[in-house]
Design a protein around this motif. Structure first.
Motif, short mmCIF file in Angstrom:
data_model
loop_
_atom_site.label_atom_id
_atom_site.label_comp_id
_atom_site.label_asym_id
_atom_site.label_seq_id
_atom_site.Cartn_x
_atom_site.Cartn_y
_atom_site.Cartn_z
N UNK A 291 0.84 -1.13 0.25
CA UNK A 291 -0.12 0.19 -0.45
C UNK A 291 1.31 1.38 0.17
N UNK A 292 0.87 2.60 -0.28
CA UNK A 292 0.84 3.33 -0.91
C UNK A 292 0.03 4.70 0.42
N UNK A 293 0.21 5.93 0.19
CA UNK A 293 -0.32 6.57 1.05
C UNK A 293 -1.47 7.32 1.34
N UNK A 294 -1.79 7.27 -0.38
CA UNK A 294 -3.02 7.56 -0.98
C UNK A 294 -4.23 6.12 -0.40
N UNK A 295 -3.33 5.11 -0.37
CA UNK A 295 -4.35 4.32 0.04
C UNK A 295 -4.65 3.91 1.44
N UNK A 296 -3.33 3.75 2.35
CA UNK A 296 -3.20 4.25 3.54
C UNK A 296 -4.23 5.35 4.35
N UNK A 297 -4.66 6.83 3.57
CA UNK A 297 -5.40 7.56 3.52
C UNK A 297 -7.00 7.27 3.81
N UNK A 298 -7.41 6.77 2.63
CA UNK A 298 -8.36 6.60 2.04
C UNK A 298 -9.19 5.22 2.92
N UNK A 299 -8.51 4.27 2.72
CA UNK A 299 -8.44 2.92 3.21
C UNK A 299 -8.88 2.68 4.36
N UNK A 300 -7.72 3.33 5.04
CA UNK A 300 -7.32 3.00 6.34
C UNK A 300 -7.21 3.88 7.63
N UNK A 301 -7.06 4.77 7.75
CA UNK A 301 -7.30 6.22 8.46
C UNK A 301 -9.19 6.63 8.39
N UNK A 302 -8.99 6.22 6.22
CA UNK A 302 -10.59 6.52 6.33
C UNK A 302 -10.94 8.36 6.61
N UNK A 303 -8.90 9.21 5.99
CA UNK A 303 -9.74 10.85 6.23
C UNK A 303 -8.73 11.08 4.64
N UNK A 304 -9.47 11.11 3.22
CA UNK A 304 -8.59 11.14 1.95
C UNK A 304 -7.53 12.01 1.87
N UNK A 305 -8.08 13.25 2.02
CA UNK A 305 -6.92 14.63 2.41
C UNK A 305 -5.97 14.40 3.49
N UNK A 306 -4.46 14.66 2.33
CA UNK A 306 -3.52 13.95 3.31
C UNK A 306 -2.63 15.63 3.37
N UNK A 307 -2.45 15.84 4.61
CA UNK A 307 -1.43 17.42 4.56
C UNK A 307 -0.24 17.02 5.12
N UNK A 308 1.41 17.41 4.72
CA UNK A 308 2.17 17.41 5.02
C UNK A 308 3.12 17.79 5.98
N UNK A 309 3.19 17.35 7.71
CA UNK A 309 3.72 18.57 8.55
C UNK A 309 5.52 18.30 8.77
N UNK A 310 6.20 17.60 6.92
CA UNK A 310 7.21 17.70 7.52
C UNK A 310 7.97 18.79 7.22
N UNK A 311 8.89 18.40 8.82
CA UNK A 311 10.17 20.01 9.29
C UNK A 311 11.14 19.97 8.44
N UNK A 312 10.98 21.09 7.58
CA UNK A 312 12.27 21.13 6.25
C UNK A 312 13.37 22.31 6.62
N UNK A 313 14.55 22.22 6.56
CA UNK A 313 14.84 23.67 6.56
C UNK A 313 14.52 24.65 5.65
N UNK A 314 14.27 26.22 5.94
CA UNK A 314 13.98 27.44 5.45
C UNK A 314 15.21 27.35 4.35
#
Length: 343
Positions: A291-314
């Motif tokens: 499975x991939x991210x979209x599959x997990x969001x849609x079928x497992x977590x049941x929340x299709x909208x994906x929000x990236x919280x990754x902290x990156x260097x500015x």
């Protein structure tokens, strides 16, 4: 009275009007023939010099203001952090990326990953957290910090955590993934490599052939035992191996605790440092399913909208690392001893 004996020049008419005096043609054409031309020329040169000085000052002022604006912009970026714009009431799947080498100071450091996970767990709209992993491994210390924080945040916020593997989830990256509730992989992903290594080089034989003498002064007989230009004794090698075995045992314990009964312990070479494809990882219990991210969001977590919280260097931090940290990186590394790595 007119002198009767006066004789006018031939062709002279006393009643003819006298022609006015005129400027010579060469004076009108040549400014240097005019009176006061030197002063006028000097005035023009002076005004031209003043104008050039004003233009130079204006340009310098503009350049300085531009640099000031640039540094203000960098300072603003240095103080800012990328945060999700989604409202807390909106249901979504939170994603935290773990990509590249897991090491202090990198994008996949414990500092960055833990900060992103805290934000994701604290967001009321996040119905679940996905760790999107693509890493060959790295520091067991950084991986251990992240794994411990996963357990703490799960218990505190009562939210599920899933690991989704892209190309690679090996060594320290799998150390982190083992803390998730489930691990999803692609059938061609590289998974596993449960082992520890400490690498380096030894140049003692080359130095003997070349005739170079190593002069290393230490306080403590074992202080320089990882020096590549000095021989390693059997006792020192045994000491290093004992340390690696201990870290390896810690790694194995984390995997067994995280995977539980799903792990096929009878798999040959399971903890030997071997790695497997994603399809094999599911078969041996190292992963749960494909499975991939979209599959997990849609079928497992049941929340299709994906929000990236990754902290990156500015931008400011990236510039600082490129032009500042790089200057001392070589000298700092030359002073560091070899450290264990999970990769």
């Amino acid at each position: 009275m007119t002198d009767p004996n006066r004789r006018d020049p031939e062709g002279f008419d006393p009643l003819e009007p006298v022609a006015p005096l005129t400027t010579p043609k060469n004076m009108a054409q040549d400014p240097t023939q005019r009176p006061g031309w030197e002063r006028a020329t000097l005035e023009k040169l002076a005004f031209a010099a003043l104008g050039e000085q004003k233009a130079t000052r204006r340009w310098k002022t503009f350049v300085r203001l531009a640099w000031l604006a640039f540094f203000i912009f960098l300072a603003w970026f240095a103080l800012s952090r990328s945060t999700p714009s989604t409202a807390k009431t909106t249901a979504h799947t939170a994603v935290v990326e773990i990509k590249g080498e897991i090491a202090a100071g990198g994008d996949a450091s414990a500092e960055f990953v833990v900060a992103a996970m805290k934000t994701a767990f604290e967001d009321e709209g996040a119905k679940g957290v996905v760790l999107l992993i693509n890493s060959p491994g790295g520091s067991p210390v950084q991986a251990g910090i992240i794994n411990d924080e996963i357990k703490r945040l799960k218990a505190k916020h009562k939210k599920p955590v899933y690991a989704v593997v892209e190309e690679t989830c090996a060594s320290a990256a799998y150390y982190i993934a083992a803390g998730a509730d489930k691990i999803f992989v692609d059938k061609a992903s590289i998974v596993g490599s449960i082992g520890v290594l400490m690498d380096g080089f030894g140049f003692t034989g080359v130095m003997d052939k070349v005739g170079v003498e190593r002069r290393l002064l230490t306080a403590g007989e074992n202080k320089g035992f990882l020096d590549p230009f000095s021989p390693m004794s059997d006792a020192q090698r045994a000491h290093a191996q004992t340390m690696l075995n201990q870290i390896h045992a810690q790694f194995i314990n984390v995997v067994k605790t995280g995977r539980g009964d799903r792990l096929k312990l009878d798999t040959p070479g399971l903890f030997s440092g071997l790695f497997w494809s994603g399809e094999q990882a599911v078969e041996y219990g190292l992963a749960d399913q494909l499975g991939n991210v979209d599959f997990v969001a849609r079928e497992v977590i049941k929340a299709e909208e994906v929000i990236d919280y990754t902290r990156r260097d500015n931008v400011a931090e990236k510039l600082a690392k490129k032009f500042g940290a790089a200057m001392g990186e070589a000298s700092v590394r030359s002073l560091q001893v070899a450290t264990p790595a999970l990769r």
